[in-house]
Design an enzyme around this catalytic site. Structure first.
Site, PDB file in Angstrom:
ATOM      1  N   SER A 190      -6.312   3.229   3.902  1.00  0.00           N
ATOM      2  CA  SER A 190      -5.519   2.425   2.918  1.00  0.00           C
ATOM      3  C   SER A 190      -6.391   1.796   2.234  1.00  0.00           C
ATOM      4  O   SER A 190      -6.277   0.735   1.831  1.00  0.00           O
ATOM      5  CB  SER A 190      -4.506   1.582   3.782  1.00  0.00           C
ATOM      6  OG  SER A 190      -3.574   0.872   2.769  1.00  0.00           O
ATOM      7  N   LYS A 200       0.004   3.734  -2.919  1.00  0.00           N
ATOM      8  CA  LYS A 200      -1.015   4.870  -2.461  1.00  0.00           C
ATOM      9  C   LYS A 200      -0.247   6.289  -2.597  1.00  0.00           C
ATOM     10  O   LYS A 200      -1.080   7.137  -2.904  1.00  0.00           O
ATOM     11  CB  LYS A 200      -1.952   4.564  -1.294  1.00  0.00           C
ATOM     12  CG  LYS A 200      -2.610   3.371  -1.512  1.00  0.00           C
ATOM     13  CD  LYS A 200      -3.772   2.952  -0.545  1.00  0.00           C
ATOM     14  CE  LYS A 200      -4.470   1.759  -0.714  1.00  0.00           C
ATOM     15  NZ  LYS A 200      -3.971   0.713  -0.703  1.00  0.00           N
ATOM     16  N   LYS A 225       2.726   6.227   5.315  1.00  0.00           N
ATOM     17  CA  LYS A 225       1.827   5.336   4.885  1.00  0.00           C
ATOM     18  C   LYS A 225       2.797   3.915   5.348  1.00  0.00           C
ATOM     19  O   LYS A 225       3.648   3.908   5.191  1.00  0.00           O
ATOM     20  CB  LYS A 225       1.742   5.372   3.359  1.00  0.00           C
ATOM     21  CG  LYS A 225       0.799   4.474   2.878  1.00  0.00           C
ATOM     22  CD  LYS A 225      -0.653   4.968   3.027  1.00  0.00           C
ATOM     23  CE  LYS A 225      -1.761   3.900   2.699  1.00  0.00           C
ATOM     24  NZ  LYS A 225      -1.685   2.750   3.756  1.00  0.00           N
ATOM     25  N   SER A 239       0.836  -1.074   0.083  1.00  0.00           N
ATOM     26  CA  SER A 239      -0.158   0.091  -0.069  1.00  0.00           C
ATOM     27  C   SER A 239       0.763   1.406  -0.072  1.00  0.00           C
ATOM     28  O   SER A 239       0.248   2.290  -0.003  1.00  0.00           O
ATOM     29  CB  SER A 239      -0.979  -0.096   1.197  1.00  0.00           C
ATOM     30  OG  SER A 239      -2.080  -0.700   1.027  1.00  0.00           O
TER      31      SER A 239
END
Length: 321
Positions: free
Chosen positions: A126, A69, A226, A66
């Site tokens: 997420s 992203k 993140k 993720s």
């Protein structure tokens, strides 16, 4: 005469060969000594200058999960600046977006959600569903958006990364060096994006999701960015921490557990600030100072005992942060 020359040459070349072998052995030993963090790959960067302050296997290719992203959000912010889309735009969620697996914001097919809200869902939840909904709006299709992501990666110097989805589901690769570069450019071009990444809880249609960044609320100055996880990568994180006039970007790829990811990224961040205050290298700070306490160190040690069980459980899940 010829024999004498051969003997003389051997006497000259032998020490040189021994010196080369000694240098190779020293280099190998130095490489081994650099495995200070209990993760597959790591980088610490100065967010102001882009200088790498510490690295461990920075060019090993690992799925970003993720962390992808962040690139998706950067491409979206570019589209906002160009006038292609606005934060207030109401985006209709397609069936395809709503059916994305793994981490989810909780979107339903057919509902309309503002781009601003979807960006929050990407950063906090997420949300793979939110990422796909944004990609389809900004790029026209998920595939076209991924092309924009890869073009952006080349543009900013991410030479070892390949994106195949907008949300980080399996099938793509990056390096800690590239992820640090991504974090650096992202924050430089979009400093206000931290308003999304520092949020810890998001509610949408009754679903409550939490930010998995372990430093938020626990590490002074932490305000992004993140986390990511898929079976093939292990536990990843790009974190940024600001104290005074110093902001650091820390990247950890391939930790064996969420707890170990949390512990090692905190170690790296604290070593970065220690190195500045004490005038030593980050590597020296990592070995000289322990963090954070015996209880946490004990929990990190215990993760090795649980590793096989956790790995078996993890193999049944994909695409979560």
């Amino acid at each position: 005469m010829a024999g004498f020359l051969l003997i003389a040459a051997s006497l000259v070349l032998a020490p040189a060969a021994e010196a080369r072998n000694a240098r190779k052995a020293h280099a190998a030993q130095s490489t081994a000594s650099r495995q200070i963090l209990n993760v597959r790959s790591a980088v610490l960067m100065d967010a102001r200058t882009g200088k790498i302050l510490y690295s461990q296997n920075p060019d090993v290719r690992i799925p970003p999960a993720s962390l992808t992203k962040i690139m998706s959000m950067m491409v979206t912010f570019d589209a906002i600046r160009s006038g292609k889309v606005k934060l207030s735009d109401q985006i209709r969620v397609s069936r395809h977006a709503a059916r994305q697996g793994g981490s989810r914001m909780g979107l339903r097919a057919g509902e309309r959600v503002s781009l601003n809200r979807l960006l929050m869902g990407m950063a906090v939840s997420s949300g793979n569903d939110a990422s796909m909904a944004v990609a389809e709006r900004v790029g026209g299709s998920g595939r076209a958006f991924v092309k924009m992501m890869n073009n952006k990666a080349r543009q900013i110097g991410m030479s070892s990364s390949t994106f195949k989805t907008p949300n980080g589901l399996p099938g793509q690769y990056t390096t800690a060096r590239d992820m640090a570069r991504l974090g650096y450019v992202y924050l430089k071009n979009n400093p206000s994006a931290l308003q999304y990444h520092r949020v810890r809880v998001l509610k949408h249609r009754g679903a409550v999701t939490t930010n998995k960044n372990p430093l938020l609320g626990a590490c002074p100055g932490a305000d992004g960015l993140k986390t990511g996880w898929v079976t093939a990568s292990g536990y990843n994180i790009i974190s940024t921490v600001r104290r005074g006039n110093t902001r650091l970007i820390a990247v950890i790829l391939g930790a064996d557990s969420a707890g170990l990811r949390s512990h090692e990224v905190r170690r790296l961040v604290e070593a970065g600030f220690k190195s500045r205050t004490n005038g030593i290298t980050v590597a020296s700070a990592l070995t000289k100072y322990s963090y954070p306490n015996k209880a946490t160190a004990s929990s990190v040690k215990k993760h090795k005992i649980r590793r096989n069980k956790a790995t078996a459980q993890a193999s049944r899940r994909t695409g979560r942060s």
